[in-house]
Design a protein around this motif. Structure first.
Motif, short mmCIF file in Angstrom:
data_model
loop_
_atom_site.label_atom_id
_atom_site.label_comp_id
_atom_site.label_asym_id
_atom_site.label_seq_id
_atom_site.Cartn_x
_atom_site.Cartn_y
_atom_site.Cartn_z
N GLY A 108 -78.61 57.91 -33.86
CA GLY A 108 -78.24 56.51 -33.90
C GLY A 108 -79.41 55.55 -34.07
N SER A 109 -80.64 56.06 -34.01
CA SER A 109 -81.81 55.19 -34.17
C SER A 109 -82.00 54.82 -35.63
CB SER A 109 -83.07 55.87 -33.62
OG SER A 109 -83.36 57.05 -34.34
N ARG A 110 -82.80 53.79 -35.87
CA ARG A 110 -83.00 53.26 -37.22
C ARG A 110 -84.16 53.94 -37.93
NH1 ARG A 110 -79.59 50.66 -40.57
NH2 ARG A 110 -78.39 49.07 -39.52
N ILE A 111 -83.98 54.16 -39.23
CA ILE A 111 -85.06 54.61 -40.09
C ILE A 111 -85.74 53.36 -40.66
CG2 ILE A 111 -85.64 55.87 -42.20
CD1 ILE A 111 -83.11 57.55 -41.73
N LEU A 112 -87.06 53.34 -40.67
CA LEU A 112 -87.76 52.18 -41.23
C LEU A 112 -87.40 52.02 -42.70
CD1 LEU A 112 -91.34 52.53 -39.68
CD2 LEU A 112 -89.51 51.01 -38.97
N PRO A 113 -87.31 50.78 -43.19
CA PRO A 113 -86.90 50.55 -44.60
C PRO A 113 -87.95 50.96 -45.62
CG PRO A 113 -87.37 48.47 -43.47
CD PRO A 113 -87.41 49.53 -42.42
N VAL A 114 -88.97 51.68 -45.21
CA VAL A 114 -89.84 52.35 -46.17
C VAL A 114 -89.01 53.36 -46.95
CG1 VAL A 114 -91.88 53.82 -46.44
CG2 VAL A 114 -91.85 52.04 -44.69
N MET A 155 -91.12 48.47 -33.03
CA MET A 155 -91.14 48.34 -34.49
C MET A 155 -89.88 48.96 -35.10
SD MET A 155 -92.83 47.41 -37.23
CE MET A 155 -93.04 47.80 -38.95
N ARG A 156 -89.52 50.15 -34.62
CA ARG A 156 -88.39 50.86 -35.23
C ARG A 156 -87.06 50.22 -34.88
NH1 ARG A 156 -88.18 55.58 -37.62
NH2 ARG A 156 -90.16 56.31 -36.78
N SER A 157 -86.89 49.78 -33.67
CA SER A 157 -85.60 49.25 -33.24
C SER A 157 -85.44 47.76 -33.59
CB SER A 157 -85.41 49.46 -31.74
OG SER A 157 -86.52 48.92 -31.02
N ILE A 158 -86.22 46.93 -32.92
CA ILE A 158 -86.08 45.48 -33.12
C ILE A 158 -86.64 45.05 -34.47
CG2 ILE A 158 -86.71 43.20 -32.24
CD1 ILE A 158 -86.75 44.42 -29.44
N GLY A 159 -87.81 45.58 -34.84
CA GLY A 159 -88.45 45.20 -36.10
C GLY A 159 -87.58 45.51 -37.31
N THR A 160 -87.01 46.71 -37.34
CA THR A 160 -86.15 47.10 -38.46
C THR A 160 -84.88 46.26 -38.49
OG1 THR A 160 -86.99 49.36 -38.39
CG2 THR A 160 -84.90 49.02 -39.54
N HIS A 199 -92.19 49.85 -58.74
CA HIS A 199 -92.60 48.95 -59.82
C HIS A 199 -92.37 47.48 -59.52
CE1 HIS A 199 -93.67 51.92 -62.94
NE2 HIS A 199 -92.78 52.69 -62.35
N THR A 200 -91.88 47.16 -58.32
CA THR A 200 -91.71 45.77 -57.92
C THR A 200 -92.73 45.44 -56.83
OG1 THR A 200 -89.34 45.80 -58.43
CG2 THR A 200 -90.11 44.07 -56.94
N PRO A 201 -93.54 44.39 -56.99
CA PRO A 201 -94.54 44.06 -55.98
C PRO A 201 -93.89 43.57 -54.68
CG PRO A 201 -94.40 42.31 -57.62
CD PRO A 201 -93.54 43.44 -58.12
N ARG A 202 -94.63 43.67 -53.59
CA ARG A 202 -94.13 43.25 -52.28
C ARG A 202 -95.09 42.26 -51.64
NH1 ARG A 202 -90.31 47.10 -50.14
NH2 ARG A 202 -89.96 48.78 -51.66
N ASN A 203 -94.56 41.48 -50.70
CA ASN A 203 -95.43 40.54 -49.97
C ASN A 203 -96.07 41.25 -48.78
OD1 ASN A 203 -93.55 40.64 -47.87
ND2 ASN A 203 -92.65 38.66 -48.35
N PHE A 204 -96.76 40.50 -47.92
CA PHE A 204 -97.52 41.11 -46.83
C PHE A 204 -96.62 41.77 -45.78
CE2 PHE A 204 -96.37 37.01 -45.21
CZ PHE A 204 -96.30 37.15 -43.84
N LEU A 205 -95.34 41.44 -45.79
CA LEU A 205 -94.39 42.07 -44.87
C LEU A 205 -93.71 43.30 -45.48
CD1 LEU A 205 -92.58 38.95 -43.33
CD2 LEU A 205 -94.22 40.47 -42.18
N GLY A 206 -94.01 43.56 -46.75
CA GLY A 206 -93.37 44.67 -47.42
C GLY A 206 -92.05 44.31 -48.07
N VAL A 207 -91.75 43.01 -48.18
CA VAL A 207 -90.50 42.55 -48.79
C VAL A 207 -90.68 42.48 -50.31
CG1 VAL A 207 -88.79 40.71 -48.90
CG2 VAL A 207 -89.97 41.19 -46.74
#
Length: 303
Positions: A108-114, A155-160, A199-207
């Motif tokens: 049930g835990s979250r996988i990071l959006p990497v 990071m994994r729970s709240i951050g994701t 092939h798409t650039p990301r900002n400093f947050l990885g967005v």
């Protein structure tokens, strides 16, 4: 005269033989269906670049442990073999599908959006089922995944959770994949090969910077510190002057129109682990080329 024990044994094996005669056709059909499903899954696996992120180069295939730097630390790819302790062997089919498309682990835990599950969420149900059948055929390898390294608490729970609420974009999963034309090209590029993830650039947050979709990224922001080319049809900075056959040939052989060879991550997904873009049908490679040529051209010079 036949003894009672011999008679019983004879009747037992007669019933077993009769049962086998009844069950064998269905059993064989089921085995055949499963092999065909796994073969289709192998093709999806190849179209996904052999899931190269889950293999450390020159080490055991699919056993995970590959390090990926993120804005707030380092994350490691997971073991996708059928090992029951450290891989997917104890997971149900549905749990594997939810990890691929929703980023939710078995516990049930979250996988990071990497892990690009947002993009995989648009994968067709028939392709997901086939992909899981192929993953079931991978040889078990015991290799625990290293823990996430980060200085950010929760990071994994709240951050994701916050990241997905603000920036997440999930798609609906169709029952079947498009079979031809630009729609199939879009489906393959956006939801299977997920070309935009690199092939798409990301900002400093990885967005992802969506206004630069497929327009490439410099070494500073490219995956694993490598520059990634602009694959929009811009004539000056992209692939606008490439013929569709040249794009297809690059996917299938790793050779550019100027006869230079592809290197780095793109080479890995072409070669696959062991199946990659080199193993896809030429008609699909051409369909991908047609879709890329249909994108809006974006001027973005990558040094």
């Amino acid at each position: 005269m036949m003894s009672l024990n011999v008679l019983r044994s004879f009747m037992y094996w007669l019933l077993v033989a009769a049962g086998m005669n009844v069950l064998t056709p269905g059993f064989v059909a089921a085995q055949t269906d499963n092999r065909e499903l796994a073969a289709r899954g192998q093709y999806i696996f190849a179209m996904a670049g052999g899931c190269a992120c889950h293999t450390v180069p020159k080490q055991t295939q699919h056993a995970g442990g590959r390090a990926f730097p993120i804005p707030f630390g380092t994350v490691y790819s997971t073991n996708i073999t059928q090992d029951k302790e450290t891989g997917l062997g104890a997971w149900t089919d549905q749990q594997i599908i939810e990890a691929i498309t929703k980023g939710v682990r078995r516990d049930g835990s979250r996988i990071l959006p990497v892990m690009p599950y947002e993009k995989y969420s648009g994968m067709a149900q028939e392709d997901l089922k086939a992909l899981v059948a192929y993953l079931r055929a991978l040889t078990p390898v015991k290799n625990p995944t290293p823990e996430l390294k980060t200085w950010v608490p929760f990071m994994r729970s709240i951050g994701t959770f916050i990241y997905l609420k603000l920036f997440g974009r999930f798609s609906n999963s169709p029952l079947q994949a498009p079979k031809a034309g630009i729609q199939r090209g879009r489906y393959l590029v956006e939801h299977i090969s997920i070309c935009g993830d690199c092939h798409t650039p990301r900002n400093f947050l990885g967005v992802p910077k969506r206004s630069f979709h497929m327009a490439g990224a410099s070494e500073k922001i490219g995956p694993l510190g490598a520059a990634v080319p602009n694959i929009t049809p811009d004539n000056e900075t992209g692939i606008g002057t490439w013929k569709r056959e040249e794009i297809a040939d690059l996917l299938l052989t790793g050779t550019k129109p100027d006869f230079d060879n592809i290197q780095g991550l793109m080479y890995e997904v072409i070669q696959g682990v062991p199946y990659g873009y080199k193993d896809i049908k030429k008609e699909d490679a051409l369909i991908i080329a047609d879709y890329l040529k249909s994108l809006p051209p974006i001027k973005n010079k990558i040094d």
